[in-house]
Design a protein around this motif. Structure first.
Motif, PDB file in Angstrom:
ATOM      1  N   SER A  97       0.644  -1.137  -0.287  1.00 43.25           N
ATOM      2  CA  SER A  97      -0.039   0.006  -0.151  1.00 43.25           C
ATOM      3  C   SER A  97       0.689   1.155  -0.047  1.00 43.25           C
ATOM      4  O   SER A  97       0.501   2.248   0.636  1.00 43.25           O
ATOM      5  N   SER A 103      -6.200  -9.841   0.357  1.00 40.85           N
ATOM      6  CA  SER A 103      -5.219  -9.051   1.010  1.00 40.85           C
ATOM      7  C   SER A 103      -4.684  -9.772   2.377  1.00 40.85           C
ATOM      8  O   SER A 103      -3.541  -9.878   2.837  1.00 40.85           O
ATOM      9  N   ARG A 144      -5.351   2.918   1.729  1.00 35.91           N
ATOM     10  CA  ARG A 144      -6.027   1.787   1.324  1.00 35.91           C
ATOM     11  C   ARG A 144      -7.308   1.585   1.913  1.00 35.91           C
ATOM     12  O   ARG A 144      -8.317   1.163   1.292  1.00 35.91           O
ATOM     13  N   GLU A 173      -9.589   3.494  -0.416  1.00 37.80           N
ATOM     14  CA  GLU A 173      -9.580   2.913  -1.613  1.00 37.80           C
ATOM     15  C   GLU A 173     -10.616   1.945  -1.542  1.00 37.80           C
ATOM     16  O   GLU A 173     -11.521   1.675  -2.452  1.00 37.80           O
TER      17      GLU A 173
END
Length: 230
Positions: free
Chosen positions: A13, A99, A160, A163
């Protein structure tokens, strides 16, 4: 035209992929997102049921690696997207579920061997920008330009988080921060190709930099290295 290999490594990230892709497009080089390759294999493992109660069953994944194919194809806008066994999974690999498991998948030596070989083949005889965790140390130790990107864990988590929320994912900032810190630990302590800064890498700490500033820094480094000035 003289071409070089550009390796962009760093923590999760930090915007490596965005920056590397932008640079490759600008200078007309091939771009390879190695993180997407590991994410694709992770997605395969999740779909196959190889993650039970949050734990990866590595042996099962190793046994079917030969059945996994990963490729990049450009979409209608000319952007490369990752395909898993012929299926476009560009969106599916960007979830928090992937992730949470990608770092454990990336610790598996058999997975790394499979992908490193493919990554090296992609870089043969052409200008390439490749980003990941071990590009400058393992995949292309002789790369003419090596960059190591970093930022504070909280800054990376906020980026992150924004996003994921922007995509509509229901997630908390603390969950994202915990995931990033755990990935940092796993990536840095794994036995096979741990995340580390190459001795000749140029560090870019983008904690307080916007995308435009980062791009201009990297672009100038690339121009100088291509011209043989540094």
């Amino acid at each position: 035209m003289h071409t070089i290999t550009i390796a962009v490594d760093g923590h999760s990230s930090t915007g490596k992929s965005t920056l590397a892709k932008q640079l490759a497009d600008y200078i007309g080089y091939i771009y390879v997102d190695t993180g997407a390759m590991y994410r694709a294999i992770t997605l395969f493992a999740l779909r196959a049921g190889f993650v039970v109660e949050g734990k990866l069953q590595a042996d099962k994944l190793i046994n079917v690696l030969a059945d996994i194919t990963i490729a990049f194809q450009k979409n209608s806008e000319g952007k490369a997207e990752v395909y898993l066994n012929g299926e476009n999974v560009e969106k599916q690999i960007r979830t928090l579920a992937v992730s949470e498991q990608v770092s454990p998948v990336a610790t598996i030596s058999e997975v790394r061997s499979k992908l490193v070989e493919q990554q090296r083949n992609m870089g043969e005889g052409q200008g390439i920008v490749m980003d990941g965790r071990d590009i400058g140390t393992v995949v292309f130790p002789d790369a003419q330009l090596k960059v190591f990107m970093t930022a504070s864990s909280k800054v990376r988590a906020q980026r992150r988080y924004d996003e994921l929320r922007g995509r509509g994912d229901e997630i908390t900032f603390d969950q994202v921060l915990e995931n990033i810190q755990e990935r940092d630990y796993i990536d840095s302590t794994r036995e096979d190709s741990p995340l580390r800064q190459a001795k000749d890498a140029i560090v870019i700490d983008n904690s307080d930099m916007n995308l435009e500033d980062q791009f201009h820094v990297l672009l100038q480094l690339a121009k100088d290295r291509i011209a043989g000035r540094i």
